[in-house]
Design a protein around this motif. Structure first.
Motif, PDB file in Angstrom:
ATOM      1  N   GLU A   1       0.842  -1.202   0.000  1.00 33.38           N
ATOM      2  CA  GLU A   1       0.000   0.000   0.000  1.00 33.38           C
ATOM      3  C   GLU A   1       0.875   1.248   0.000  1.00 33.38           C
ATOM      4  OE1 GLU A   1      -3.742   1.836   2.643  1.00 33.38           O
ATOM      5  OE2 GLU A   1      -2.424   0.286   3.480  1.00 33.38           O
ATOM      6  N   ARG A   2       0.382   2.314  -0.589  1.00 38.11           N
ATOM      7  CA  ARG A   2       1.115   3.573  -0.642  1.00 38.11           C
ATOM      8  C   ARG A   2       0.313   4.668   0.066  1.00 38.11           C
ATOM      9  NH1 ARG A   2       4.195   0.281  -1.712  1.00 38.11           N
ATOM     10  NH2 ARG A   2       5.378  -0.059  -3.645  1.00 38.11           N
ATOM     11  N   LEU A   3       1.007   5.556   0.741  1.00 40.13           N
ATOM     12  CA  LEU A   3       0.361   6.715   1.343  1.00 40.13           C
ATOM     13  C   LEU A   3      -0.198   7.593   0.231  1.00 40.13           C
ATOM     14  CD1 LEU A   3      -0.041   8.094   4.147  1.00 40.13           C
ATOM     15  CD2 LEU A   3       1.977   9.477   3.598  1.00 40.13           C
ATOM     16  N   PRO A   4      -1.478   8.008   0.334  1.00 40.61           N
ATOM     17  CA  PRO A   4      -2.033   8.847  -0.744  1.00 40.61           C
ATOM     18  C   PRO A   4      -1.159  10.066  -1.018  1.00 40.61           C
ATOM     19  CG  PRO A   4      -3.783   8.108   0.723  1.00 40.61           C
ATOM     20  CD  PRO A   4      -2.479   7.685   1.359  1.00 40.61           C
ATOM     21  N   ALA A   5      -0.850  10.262  -2.284  1.00 40.93           N
ATOM     22  CA  ALA A   5       0.095  11.316  -2.665  1.00 40.93           C
ATOM     23  C   ALA A   5      -0.445  12.719  -2.420  1.00 40.93           C
ATOM     24  CB  ALA A   5       0.472  11.153  -4.141  1.00 40.93           C
ATOM     25  N   ASP A   6      -1.776  12.853  -2.291  1.00 42.93           N
ATOM     26  CA  ASP A   6      -2.332  14.194  -2.122  1.00 42.93           C
ATOM     27  C   ASP A   6      -2.506  14.585  -0.656  1.00 42.93           C
ATOM     28  OD1 ASP A   6      -4.344  12.372  -1.625  1.00 42.93           O
ATOM     29  OD2 ASP A   6      -5.900  13.474  -2.710  1.00 42.93           O
ATOM     30  N   TRP A   7      -2.021  13.777   0.268  1.00 43.02           N
ATOM     31  CA  TRP A   7      -2.102  14.171   1.671  1.00 43.02           C
ATOM     32  C   TRP A   7      -1.040  15.228   1.969  1.00 43.02           C
ATOM     33  CZ3 TRP A   7      -3.235   9.617   5.539  1.00 43.02           C
ATOM     34  CH2 TRP A   7      -4.455   9.025   5.196  1.00 43.02           C
ATOM     35  N   PRO A   8      -1.428  16.355   2.527  1.00 40.12           N
ATOM     36  CA  PRO A   8      -0.464  17.443   2.781  1.00 40.12           C
ATOM     37  C   PRO A   8       0.318  17.207   4.073  1.00 40.12           C
ATOM     38  CG  PRO A   8      -2.653  18.149   3.434  1.00 40.12           C
ATOM     39  CD  PRO A   8      -2.815  16.766   2.862  1.00 40.12           C
ATOM     40  N   VAL A   9       1.127  16.171   4.072  1.00 43.07           N
ATOM     41  CA  VAL A   9       1.928  15.810   5.236  1.00 43.07           C
ATOM     42  C   VAL A   9       3.327  15.440   4.765  1.00 43.07           C
ATOM     43  CG1 VAL A   9      -0.064  15.000   6.556  1.00 43.07           C
ATOM     44  CG2 VAL A   9       1.192  13.378   5.114  1.00 43.07           C
ATOM     45  N   ALA A  10       4.233  15.281   5.738  1.00 43.30           N
ATOM     46  CA  ALA A  10       5.590  14.873   5.402  1.00 43.30           C
ATOM     47  C   ALA A  10       5.706  13.369   5.220  1.00 43.30           C
ATOM     48  CB  ALA A  10       6.556  15.343   6.486  1.00 43.30           C
ATOM     49  N   GLY A  11       4.725  12.617   5.731  1.00 45.22           N
ATOM     50  CA  GLY A  11       4.763  11.169   5.600  1.00 45.22           C
ATOM     51  C   GLY A  11       4.086  10.510   6.785  1.00 45.22           C
ATOM     52  N   THR A  12       4.462   9.270   7.041  1.00 47.13           N
ATOM     53  CA  THR A  12       3.880   8.510   8.140  1.00 47.13           C
ATOM     54  C   THR A  12       4.765   8.615   9.375  1.00 47.13           C
ATOM     55  OG1 THR A  12       5.035   6.408   7.790  1.00 47.13           O
ATOM     56  CG2 THR A  12       3.109   6.850   6.397  1.00 47.13           C
ATOM     57  N   THR A  13       4.278   8.022  10.473  1.00 44.59           N
ATOM     58  CA  THR A  13       5.097   7.977  11.681  1.00 44.59           C
ATOM     59  C   THR A  13       6.176   6.911  11.600  1.00 44.59           C
ATOM     60  OG1 THR A  13       3.451   6.530  12.703  1.00 44.59           O
ATOM     61  CG2 THR A  13       3.281   8.882  13.159  1.00 44.59           C
ATOM     62  N   GLY A  14       6.085   5.989  10.631  1.00 42.93           N
ATOM     63  CA  GLY A  14       7.223   5.126  10.369  1.00 42.93           C
ATOM     64  C   GLY A  14       7.068   3.645  10.571  1.00 42.93           C
ATOM     65  N   TYR A  15       5.837   3.146  10.754  1.00 40.90           N
ATOM     66  CA  TYR A  15       5.684   1.703  10.920  1.00 40.90           C
ATOM     67  C   TYR A  15       6.017   0.944   9.638  1.00 40.90           C
ATOM     68  CZ  TYR A  15       3.542   2.491  15.468  1.00 40.90           C
ATOM     69  OH  TYR A  15       3.310   2.852  16.773  1.00 40.90           O
ATOM     70  N   ASP A  16       5.861   1.580   8.490  1.00 38.74           N
ATOM     71  CA  ASP A  16       6.258   0.923   7.238  1.00 38.74           C
ATOM     72  C   ASP A  16       7.767   0.706   7.205  1.00 38.74           C
ATOM     73  OD1 ASP A  16       6.292   3.723   7.251  1.00 38.74           O
ATOM     74  OD2 ASP A  16       6.081   3.907   5.090  1.00 38.74           O
ATOM     75  N   ALA A  17       8.518   1.660   7.736  1.00 36.82           N
ATOM     76  CA  ALA A  17       9.975   1.477   7.812  1.00 36.82           C
ATOM     77  C   ALA A  17      10.329   0.369   8.792  1.00 36.82           C
ATOM     78  CB  ALA A  17      10.641   2.793   8.227  1.00 36.82           C
ATOM     79  N   LEU A  18       9.635   0.311   9.918  1.00 39.30           N
ATOM     80  CA  LEU A  18       9.880  -0.745  10.912  1.00 39.30           C
ATOM     81  C   LEU A  18       9.762  -2.116  10.263  1.00 39.30           C
ATOM     82  CD1 LEU A  18       8.377  -0.895  14.497  1.00 39.30           C
ATOM     83  CD2 LEU A  18       8.362  -2.899  13.023  1.00 39.30           C
ATOM     84  N   HIS A  19       8.698  -2.320   9.511  1.00 33.34           N
ATOM     85  CA  HIS A  19       8.486  -3.620   8.869  1.00 33.34           C
ATOM     86  C   HIS A  19       9.637  -3.957   7.929  1.00 33.34           C
ATOM     87  CE1 HIS A  19       6.795  -6.784   6.424  1.00 33.34           C
ATOM     88  NE2 HIS A  19       6.772  -6.009   5.372  1.00 33.34           N
ATOM     89  N   HIS A  20      10.079  -2.999   7.148  1.00 31.45           N
ATOM     90  CA  HIS A  20      11.145  -3.278   6.187  1.00 31.45           C
ATOM     91  C   HIS A  20      12.490  -3.495   6.877  1.00 31.45           C
ATOM     92  CE1 HIS A  20       8.201  -1.895   3.195  1.00 31.45           C
ATOM     93  NE2 HIS A  20       8.943  -2.518   2.313  1.00 31.45           N
TER      94      HIS A  20
ATOM     95  N   ASP B   1       9.718  10.066  -2.768  1.00 30.08           N
ATOM     96  CA  ASP B   1       8.339  10.504  -2.568  1.00 30.08           C
ATOM     97  C   ASP B   1       8.092  11.181  -1.225  1.00 30.08           C
ATOM     98  OD1 ASP B   1       7.860   9.331  -5.020  1.00 30.08           O
ATOM     99  OD2 ASP B   1       7.020   7.481  -4.163  1.00 30.08           O
ATOM    100  N   TRP B   2       8.746  10.725  -0.175  1.00 33.23           N
ATOM    101  CA  TRP B   2       8.482  11.218   1.189  1.00 33.23           C
ATOM    102  C   TRP B   2       9.805  11.361   1.939  1.00 33.23           C
ATOM    103  CZ3 TRP B   2       3.521  12.581   1.638  1.00 33.23           C
ATOM    104  CH2 TRP B   2       2.568  11.929   0.854  1.00 33.23           C
ATOM    105  N   PRO B   3      10.682  12.266   1.513  1.00 37.69           N
ATOM    106  CA  PRO B   3      12.029  12.333   2.103  1.00 37.69           C
ATOM    107  C   PRO B   3      12.042  12.713   3.580  1.00 37.69           C
ATOM    108  CG  PRO B   3      11.611  14.225   0.682  1.00 37.69           C
ATOM    109  CD  PRO B   3      10.492  13.259   0.439  1.00 37.69           C
ATOM    110  N   ALA B   4      10.962  13.337   4.074  1.00 36.66           N
ATOM    111  CA  ALA B   4      10.919  13.739   5.483  1.00 36.66           C
ATOM    112  C   ALA B   4       9.935  12.897   6.285  1.00 36.66           C
ATOM    113  CB  ALA B   4      10.562  15.220   5.610  1.00 36.66           C
ATOM    114  N   THR B   5       9.576  11.715   5.777  1.00 37.80           N
ATOM    115  CA  THR B   5       8.690  10.830   6.519  1.00 37.80           C
ATOM    116  C   THR B   5       9.353  10.359   7.802  1.00 37.80           C
ATOM    117  OG1 THR B   5       7.264   8.885   6.303  1.00 37.80           O
ATOM    118  CG2 THR B   5       9.488   8.696   5.436  1.00 37.80           C
ATOM    119  N   GLY B   6       8.546   9.893   8.748  1.00 39.44           N
ATOM    120  CA  GLY B   6       9.109   9.358   9.968  1.00 39.44           C
ATOM    121  C   GLY B   6       9.549   7.913   9.805  1.00 39.44           C
ATOM    122  N   THR B   7      10.512   7.503  10.622  1.00 38.08           N
ATOM    123  CA  THR B   7      10.892   6.095  10.729  1.00 38.08           C
ATOM    124  C   THR B   7      10.969   5.750  12.214  1.00 38.08           C
ATOM    125  OG1 THR B   7      13.301   6.436  10.787  1.00 38.08           O
ATOM    126  CG2 THR B   7      12.261   6.266   8.607  1.00 38.08           C
ATOM    127  N   VAL B   8      10.583   4.519  12.559  1.00 41.69           N
ATOM    128  CA  VAL B   8      10.616   4.088  13.960  1.00 41.69           C
ATOM    129  C   VAL B   8      11.066   2.636  14.051  1.00 41.69           C
ATOM    130  CG1 VAL B   8       8.780   5.643  14.747  1.00 41.69           C
ATOM    131  CG2 VAL B   8       8.186   3.348  13.936  1.00 41.69           C
TER     132      VAL B   8
END
Length: 836
Positions: free
Chosen positions: A286-305, A511-518
């Motif tokens: 799944e991808r974060l909708p590109a039209d959301w005006p945010v920097a990204g997610t809090t980072g659970y997608d990074a945790l999984h990877h 796509d989301w260079p300032a997204t969160g990672t955790v």
């Protein structure tokens, strides 16, 4: 997406609570500044329920929480942070607030209970006033009303009178205080009810299945303004520098909310905006909708990877086969992942979320009754269609807004779900109800109030179902590898090949260079260091199988996960639970029953196969506790098994923990560190992971003074401080506009090395794209270290490096050219290189 030049270089999460208020956080600021973060990340700061250890139970959006030190305390914290070069990120909770005890603490809810739908606050809450005769159900009674009447009492007089039930106090409708109790109850805008009625009768939207958290209609502009005024004031005054948005999937219109929030924040900050991330749980593809005006997610997608990178897929397959053989768990009771998820989803949608489903059915009936074309759908067919569509959605929710075209991905997901849902009907004509519900969920049937309500509520219910059935049920039933059962994870396919990780990292940077990672949060079921110890089992599946076979022979067990509940005599533990008990103990790494017992009991209750939160099997839970506390059991520090566990797991767990930490700190995105995780940090599911932190600045001072890192905890602190300081000193190597280049080792053990370069500009990956530039920093980590050692070590395996001398920030060693990994990683299983 929003590219935010004000993005942090790294954040540090502090879980505020009465035992760790603003003043305690203020005292940590010098240490955290020295550690290298750029921002503190605070749990919710607005007024919450008394004693709350998390703050997500907001009761007053207009005030900063008094138990934490109030607004003066928050502003003092901000001043101290600013003096040390740090900013503040604050967690906000737009989806819900507390239905507290006493109820008076939530004034908007109090006024609604007092004045009913005519209250100006009625628009705050999603209440179905058409149910229960125009009353809101309050499921607070310990038993049926008839049994509890004697415990109800009116206190006070006139308009100040209240109805008391133990610690609950609720307002009385004006003019009703003098009525006899039966008439008084009938005259109120609420219906007091037995708590067990909530499952099927509740008529207000809540957070997941928690009755004590009532959802807020933040999509209403007036409600948005009222609930965000204090936060925007704090941002306008420079107290708050960024936001973490909790659970946007609970909102009626997430993108609409985020756009309104973005505009409000820009208005409050002179048009510049602020860094904002959302707690969005993404499925693997799944991808974060590109039209959301945010920097990204809090980072659970990074945790999984990141976690998946350090799993051995072959070892995991062997471990899973052993688990299936030894536990004999039924396919849908934890034996197979897909079957377990399906059963859990069906259970939750028909039980815990029955009230939400019935609300959808009532709305669907109204839509059909208004259209001759749709009028002959029986309610039972609509109910079946709603359930069957919901359980087949592989993501949290669709993002459809009535009046706008449905996103292509959402339409495809719902059409695929519809194909399977039709099979639940024996009569093809009755299966047409599936198409009606699908079209209503996609906003295709009209744009009236019922159409908008159904579309929004379907998506909100889908999110609740996904969370409760997968993360809070199936994760606790399917347990071959507990570390894979983590927020944002996929226990059925948790391993991530190196090339897939590199592709993910490159996509984040694009796509989301300032997204969160955790790696660890207040919501993770196990901290990263606990997961590292459990993940090491994929490198030793045969050893673990022998150990479990021996332990199961020693422990009295019953046959499968669902057996034994009604058997006479002592209750036998199922083998699946014994397996999970020992993996939990292995992860914690110590015989600490005070922490193990609550975590394991929570797990078996969430699993719901032998005991639940609401239907507890005391005998079974005593058996679980007895297993943990038994001689030679997980809670016995003298049990011989502990030495065996350490000998097998400690070394590979060290490599995984350090490798995962370094990858997170240097990959694309903004790393968030959970309090204490700069050291070895082993925490289990909440509340274990919400204990007040105990900062250890003296350890960092000693390292800075030249002391050698003498164990896994100080090694992790050394690594963390080096990487954080490097990010702070060279943001151009890590933020928007930087580069990411995978580096590939050469030689017989190349697959055990993962390396990448971070650069101050785009780099070529060998495909001809981009412009080669000198690397700024290079990350090198070891994966599957036990397999590596068994195969003879690194041997002649080398890592090609860009020309020039490089220095390892962790050991001080200088290297040049293609380097032997046996030399580079002789002291630590990781390296962080910069040009000298």
């Amino acid at each position: 997406m929003t590219a935010d030049p004000m993005a942090p270089t790294a954040t540090y999460r502090l879980q505020l609570q009465p035992g760790f208020p603003f003043e305690a956080a203020r005292r940590t600021v010098p240490y955290l500044a020295s550690l290298g973060v750029s921002h503190l990340h605070l749990s919710p700061v607005l007024e919450a329920g008394p004693g709350s250890t998390h703050g997500y139970d907001v009761v007053d959006h207009s005030a900063v929480r008094a138990e934490l030190g109030g607004e003066d305390g928050l502003r003092a914290l901000a001043r101290t942070a600013r003096a040390h070069g740090l900013g503040l990120i604050v967690d906000i909770v737009p989806n819900h607030m507390a239905a507290p005890v006493p109820e008076r603490l939530n004034r908007p809810l109090w006024e609604v209970l007092r004045e009913g739908p005519a209250s100006p606050y009625a628009r705050w809450f999603d209440i179905d006033w058409a149910e229960h005769g125009g009353k809101v159900l309050l499921p607070v009674l310990g038993g049926p009303l008839g049994e509890e009447l004697k415990r109800l009492a009116v206190e006070g007089e006139g308009d100040e009178a209240v109805l008391r039930y133990h610690d609950h106090t609720v307002p009385l409708r004006p003019g009703t205080a003098g009525l006899p109790l039966p008439e008084l109850l009938d005259a109120q805008w609420y219906r007091l009810g037995w708590w067990r009625l909530a499952r099927t009768e509740l008529n207000y939207r809540r957070f997941f299945t928690i009755n004590e958290l009532i959802a807020v209609r933040v999509e209403d502009p007036e409600v948005f303004t009222a609930t965000h005024a204090k936060l925007l004031e704090l941002m306008r005054d420079g107290v708050v520098d960024g936001l973490r948005v909790d659970h946007p999937d609970g909102l009626a219109d997430p993108v609409g909310y985020l756009r309104r929030l973005d505009r409000a924040v820009r208005d409050a900050t002179g048009g510049t905006g602020r860094w904002t991330v959302v707690e969005k749980i993404l499925a693997r593809d799944e991808r974060l909708p590109a039209d959301w005006p945010v920097a990204g997610t809090t980072g659970y997608d990074a945790l999984h990877h990141i976690d998946g990178l350090f799993l051995d897929p072959g070892g995991l397959a062997a471990l899973t086969m052993t688990y299936q053989d030894l536990t004999a768990a039924g396919a849908d009771e934890g034996g197979e992942w897909a079957a377990t998820v399906r059963r859990a989803a069906h259970e939750v949608v028909t039980r815990e979320l029955a009230a939400e489903v019935e609300r959808l059915v009532r709305t669907a009936v109204r839509i059909c009754d208004a259209s001759p074309r749709l009028r002959d759908h029986a309610p039972w067919t609509l109910r079946t269609a709603v359930r069957e569509l919901l359980v087949r959605l592989p993501v949290y929710r669709p993002y459809v807004v009535v009046g706008t075209p449905a996103p292509d991905g959402d339409a495809a997901l719902l059409e695929e779900a519809a194909r399977g849902a039709r099979a639940a009907f024996a009569v093809p004509e009755e299966a047409r109800a599936v198409d009606t519900v699908r079209d209503a969920a996609l906003g295709r049937l009209g744009d009236g109030p019922h159409h908008r309500d159904f579309c929004a509520r379907f998506a909100q219910t889908a999110a609740a179902l996904r969370a409760k059935s997968v993360e809070d049920t199936a994760f606790y039933r399917y347990t071959p590898l507990l570390s894979a059962a983590e927020v944002g994870g996929d226990p059925g396919h948790p391993a991530v090949p190196a090339e897939e990780f590199h592709a993910f990292a490159a996509r984040l940077l694009r796509d989301w260079p300032a997204t969160g990672t955790v790696l660890s949060t207040h919501d993770t079921k196990r901290s990263a260091d606990v997961r590292a110890r459990i993940a090491a089992l994929t490198e030793s599946p045969e050893w673990w199988g022998r150990l479990m076979a021996r332990e199961l022979a020693r422990t009295e067990t019953g046959a499968g996960a669902g057996s034994g509940a009604g058997a006479p005599g002592p209750v036998a533990l199922d083998a699946r639970t014994v397996w999970a008990v020992w993996q939990t103990a292995l992860g914690l790494g110590r015989a600490d029953t005070a922490r193990l017992v609550p975590a394991v009991l929570k797990g078996v209750r969430e699993a719901g196969l032998r005991t639940t939160w609401t239907e507890q099997d005391a005998a079974y839970e005593e058996a679980v506790t007895g297993c943990l506390e038994s001689v030679r059991g997980p809670g016995d520090p003298d049990a011989p098994l502990w030495a065996e566990l350490g000998a097998e797991v400690d070394a590979p767990a060290r490599a995984i923990a350090l490798g995962a930490a370094l990858v997170q700190l240097t990959m694309p995105g903004v790393p968030d560190l959970y309090m204490g995780t700069e050291h070895s940090y082993r925490a289990l599911v909440d509340p274990d992971n919400r204990r007040p932190p105990t900062p250890r600045p003296e350890a960092l001072v000693a390292l800075d003074a030249g002391r050698e890192a003498d164990g896994p905890s100080t090694e992790k602190l050394l690594l963390t401080s080096a990487a954080l300081r490097l990010r702070r000193e060279h943001p151009e190597w890590f933020g928007a506009g930087s580069g990411y280049l995978p580096l590939r080792a050469e030689g017989p053990a190349a697959a055990h090395c993962v390396a990448f370069a971070r650069t101050p500009g785009r780099v070529s990956d060998g495909s001809g794209d981009g412009r080669p530039v000198p690397a700024g920093a290079i990350t090198v980590v070891t994966r599957l270290s036990r397999r590596l050692a068994t195969a003879g070590g690194w041997g002649t395996t080398r890592l090609p490096l860009p020309p020039g001398p490089w220095r390892d920030l962790l050991t001080g060693r200088t290297i040049e050219g293609p380097c032997l990994l046996a030399d580079l990683l002789s002291r630590l299983p990781v390296a962080l290189l910069i040009r000298t």
